[in-house]
Write a protein that holds these residues in place. Structure first.
Motif, PDB file in Angstrom:
ATOM      1  N   GLY A  52      30.812  45.805  57.336  1.00  0.00           N
ATOM      2  CA  GLY A  52      31.746  46.702  58.001  1.00  0.00           C
ATOM      3  C   GLY A  52      33.055  46.574  57.587  1.00  0.00           C
ATOM      4  N   LYS A  53      33.806  45.458  56.935  1.00  0.00           N
ATOM      5  CA  LYS A  53      34.978  45.423  56.443  1.00  0.00           C
ATOM      6  C   LYS A  53      35.152  45.759  54.934  1.00  0.00           C
ATOM      7  N   GLY A  54      34.253  44.958  53.997  1.00  0.00           N
ATOM      8  CA  GLY A  54      34.790  45.070  52.712  1.00  0.00           C
ATOM      9  C   GLY A  54      34.110  43.881  51.711  1.00  0.00           C
ATOM     10  N   ILE A  55      34.380  43.626  50.653  1.00  0.00           N
ATOM     11  CA  ILE A  55      33.843  42.605  49.713  1.00  0.00           C
ATOM     12  C   ILE A  55      34.885  41.914  49.053  1.00  0.00           C
ATOM     13  N   SER A  56      34.554  40.661  48.749  1.00  0.00           N
ATOM     14  CA  SER A  56      35.472  40.019  47.745  1.00  0.00           C
ATOM     15  C   SER A  56      34.927  39.336  46.916  1.00  0.00           C
ATOM     16  N   TYR A  57      35.540  39.030  45.778  1.00  0.00           N
ATOM     17  CA  TYR A  57      35.045  38.301  44.685  1.00  0.00           C
ATOM     18  C   TYR A  57      36.125  37.644  43.843  1.00  0.00           C
ATOM     19  N   LYS A  58      35.815  36.744  42.745  1.00  0.00           N
ATOM     20  CA  LYS A  58      36.852  36.359  41.639  1.00  0.00           C
ATOM     21  C   LYS A  58      36.367  36.857  40.348  1.00  0.00           C
ATOM     22  N   LEU A  59      37.516  37.057  39.841  1.00  0.00           N
ATOM     23  CA  LEU A  59      37.441  37.458  38.307  1.00  0.00           C
ATOM     24  C   LEU A  59      38.450  37.131  37.368  1.00  0.00           C
ATOM     25  N   ASP A  60      38.316  36.341  36.312  1.00  0.00           N
ATOM     26  CA  ASP A  60      39.405  35.798  35.628  1.00  0.00           C
ATOM     27  C   ASP A  60      40.587  34.998  36.447  1.00  0.00           C
ATOM     28  N   ASN A  61      40.208  34.357  37.350  1.00  0.00           N
ATOM     29  CA  ASN A  61      41.024  33.400  38.109  1.00  0.00           C
ATOM     30  C   ASN A  61      41.735  34.534  39.209  1.00  0.00           C
ATOM     31  N   LYS A  62      41.439  35.605  39.314  1.00  0.00           N
ATOM     32  CA  LYS A  62      42.149  36.537  40.362  1.00  0.00           C
ATOM     33  C   LYS A  62      41.067  36.668  41.522  1.00  0.00           C
ATOM     34  N   ASN A  63      41.729  36.433  42.781  1.00  0.00           N
ATOM     35  CA  ASN A  63      41.034  36.621  43.931  1.00  0.00           C
ATOM     36  C   ASN A  63      41.088  38.140  44.351  1.00  0.00           C
ATOM     37  N   ILE A  64      40.098  38.755  44.246  1.00  0.00           N
ATOM     38  CA  ILE A  64      40.139  40.353  44.451  1.00  0.00           C
ATOM     39  C   ILE A  64      39.438  40.676  45.801  1.00  0.00           C
ATOM     40  N   LYS A  65      40.012  41.484  46.660  1.00  0.00           N
ATOM     41  CA  LYS A  65      39.328  41.881  47.930  1.00  0.00           C
ATOM     42  C   LYS A  65      39.226  43.395  47.762  1.00  0.00           C
ATOM     43  N   ILE A  66      38.070  44.071  48.371  1.00  0.00           N
ATOM     44  CA  ILE A  66      37.995  45.602  48.328  1.00  0.00           C
ATOM     45  C   ILE A  66      37.608  46.031  49.651  1.00  0.00           C
ATOM     46  N   GLY A  67      38.255  46.854  50.268  1.00  0.00           N
ATOM     47  CA  GLY A  67      37.656  47.279  51.704  1.00  0.00           C
ATOM     48  C   GLY A  67      38.803  48.045  52.465  1.00  0.00           C
ATOM     49  N   ASN A  68      38.591  47.894  53.895  1.00  0.00           N
ATOM     50  CA  ASN A  68      39.480  48.870  54.732  1.00  0.00           C
ATOM     51  C   ASN A  68      40.684  48.217  54.760  1.00  0.00           C
ATOM     52  N   CYS A  69      41.658  48.790  55.560  1.00  0.00           N
ATOM     53  CA  CYS A  69      43.164  48.505  55.582  1.00  0.00           C
ATOM     54  C   CYS A  69      43.420  46.799  56.205  1.00  0.00           C
ATOM     55  N   PHE A  71      41.022  44.487  56.489  1.00  0.00           N
ATOM     56  CA  PHE A  71      40.408  43.480  55.676  1.00  0.00           C
ATOM     57  C   PHE A  71      41.338  43.158  54.505  1.00  0.00           C
ATOM     58  N   THR A  72      42.091  44.200  53.847  1.00  0.00           N
ATOM     59  CA  THR A  72      42.930  44.010  52.874  1.00  0.00           C
ATOM     60  C   THR A  72      44.316  43.711  53.251  1.00  0.00           C
ATOM     61  N   LYS A  73      44.764  43.940  54.441  1.00  0.00           N
ATOM     62  CA  LYS A  73      46.013  43.909  55.422  1.00  0.00           C
ATOM     63  C   LYS A  73      46.893  44.781  54.490  1.00  0.00           C
ATOM     64  N   SER A  74      46.551  46.022  54.410  1.00  0.00           N
ATOM     65  CA  SER A  74      47.373  46.948  53.488  1.00  0.00           C
ATOM     66  C   SER A  74      47.806  47.995  54.804  1.00  0.00           C
ATOM     67  N   ASN A  90      47.677  38.432  46.449  1.00  0.00           N
ATOM     68  CA  ASN A  90      48.316  38.641  47.556  1.00  0.00           C
ATOM     69  C   ASN A  90      49.173  40.191  47.479  1.00  0.00           C
ATOM     70  N   GLU A  91      48.690  40.986  46.665  1.00  0.00           N
ATOM     71  CA  GLU A  91      49.072  42.402  46.343  1.00  0.00           C
ATOM     72  C   GLU A  91      48.202  43.402  46.306  1.00  0.00           C
ATOM     73  N   VAL A  92      48.199  44.584  47.365  1.00  0.00           N
ATOM     74  CA  VAL A  92      47.443  45.612  47.327  1.00  0.00           C
ATOM     75  C   VAL A  92      47.786  46.527  46.081  1.00  0.00           C
ATOM     76  N   ILE A  93      46.963  46.644  45.061  1.00  0.00           N
ATOM     77  CA  ILE A  93      47.335  47.340  44.094  1.00  0.00           C
ATOM     78  C   ILE A  93      47.162  48.931  44.088  1.00  0.00           C
ATOM     79  N   GLY A  94      46.302  49.159  44.775  1.00  0.00           N
ATOM     80  CA  GLY A  94      46.174  50.577  45.100  1.00  0.00           C
ATOM     81  C   GLY A  94      44.796  50.977  46.010  1.00  0.00           C
ATOM     82  N   ALA A  95      44.291  52.530  46.189  1.00  0.00           N
ATOM     83  CA  ALA A  95      43.534  52.525  46.974  1.00  0.00           C
ATOM     84  C   ALA A  95      42.550  53.885  46.385  1.00  0.00           C
ATOM     85  N   LEU A  96      41.300  53.755  46.497  1.00  0.00           N
ATOM     86  CA  LEU A  96      40.373  54.968  46.335  1.00  0.00           C
ATOM     87  C   LEU A  96      40.403  55.866  47.692  1.00  0.00           C
ATOM     88  N   ILE A  97      40.485  57.167  47.548  1.00  0.00           N
ATOM     89  CA  ILE A  97      40.152  57.805  48.555  1.00  0.00           C
ATOM     90  C   ILE A  97      38.703  58.738  48.184  1.00  0.00           C
TER      91      ILE A  97
END
Length: 253
Positions: A52-69, A71-74, A90-97
């Motif tokens: 109900g919130k989103g997903i998280s994963y690591k890629l190339d030493n980056k901590n990535i979160k994808i989800g609602n505002c 969950f991502t504190k956006s 620690n940076e929200v880089i964008g959003a998909l609508i």
């Protein structure tokens, strides 16, 4: 939308698609379809899905979160639609609508259910504006929006409790991982065999292999007809047995 000058729209989409590649949720399918490229899953580490919130994963030493505002504190966008935020470290880089589209047969399916006396309700995690627009278009009797998986479960529990001492049965139709507990709880769980998550299919009693919503009303008609035939067969068998017993008493069986 892109919030960071370090990334492009394509990169925002790519990070979202990489995170969604393990899911067959309709939103994940839409993102992956838009991305349209093969994803190397072996590079993805520490993948986690938070219901109900989103997903998280690591890629190339980056901590990535994808989800609602939350969950991502956006900061929350006001655009109509389902908004998926992409956060790196620690940076929200964008959003998909994403905008939902109704299945072509949805309105007809709801209408056919109403015609046979079934009350319809919509349970959705989408925001109220989207839910009301879709629900009113297909004329659902009751709409509940912005629900977490546990909200759906508790609401269905209440409905089942209300109908416990009646002849009414409660059916739930769903296709996502989050719908699995609710499908199992319902008197009749109905899932979609094409787009449905495997856990939802396993938890349901009925699987619609073509994902056509009109099959719900059709299955009810078939069930009622089958039930009628069973009763006719039982009645016929009992009449024959009673007749044979009477003839036996008379000595002419």
């Amino acid at each position: 939308k892109v919030y960071s000058e370090q990334y492009t729209k394509d990169q925002v989409l790519e990070f979202a698609a990489i995170g969604e590649c393990f899911s067959n949720h309709p939103i994940a399918i839409a993102i992956l379809k838009k991305y349209g490229k093969i994803i190397e899953k072996n590079n993805i580490k520490d993948f986690e899905e938070i219901s109900g919130k989103g997903i998280s994963y690591k890629l190339d030493n980056k901590n990535i979160k994808i989800g609602n505002c939350d969950f991502t504190k956006s900061r929350k966008e006001n655009d109509p639609g389902t908004i998926i935020y992409v956060k790196i470290d620690n940076e929200v880089i964008g959003a998909l609508i994403l905008n939902d589209t109704l299945k072509s047969e949805a309105k007809e399916a709801i209408n056919s259910l109403k015609n046979i006396g079934i009350k319809t309700k919509m349970f959705t995690g989408d925001n109220s504006e989207i839910a009301l627009k879709a629900g009113n278009e297909i004329k659902v009797d009751e709409i509940k929006a912005e629900m977490l998986p546990q909200d759906k479960y508790s609401q269905l529990e209440k409905i089942i409790e209300i109908n416990k001492n009646t002849i009414n049965k409660v059916a739930f139709v769903g296709d996502g991982i989050n719908d699995s507990p609710v499908l199992a709880l319902a008197d009749i769980g109905i899932s979609m065999g094409g787009i449905g998550a495997s856990s939802a299919i396993e938890a349901s009693d009925v699987v619609i292999m073509t994902d056509n919503l009109n099959k719900i009303e059709e299955s009810i008609r078939i069930s009622k007809k089958t039930n009628k035939i069973i009763k006719q067969n039982l009645l016929f068998a009992l009449i024959i047995k009673i007749l044979v017993l009477i003839l036996s008493v008379l000595g002419i069986a």
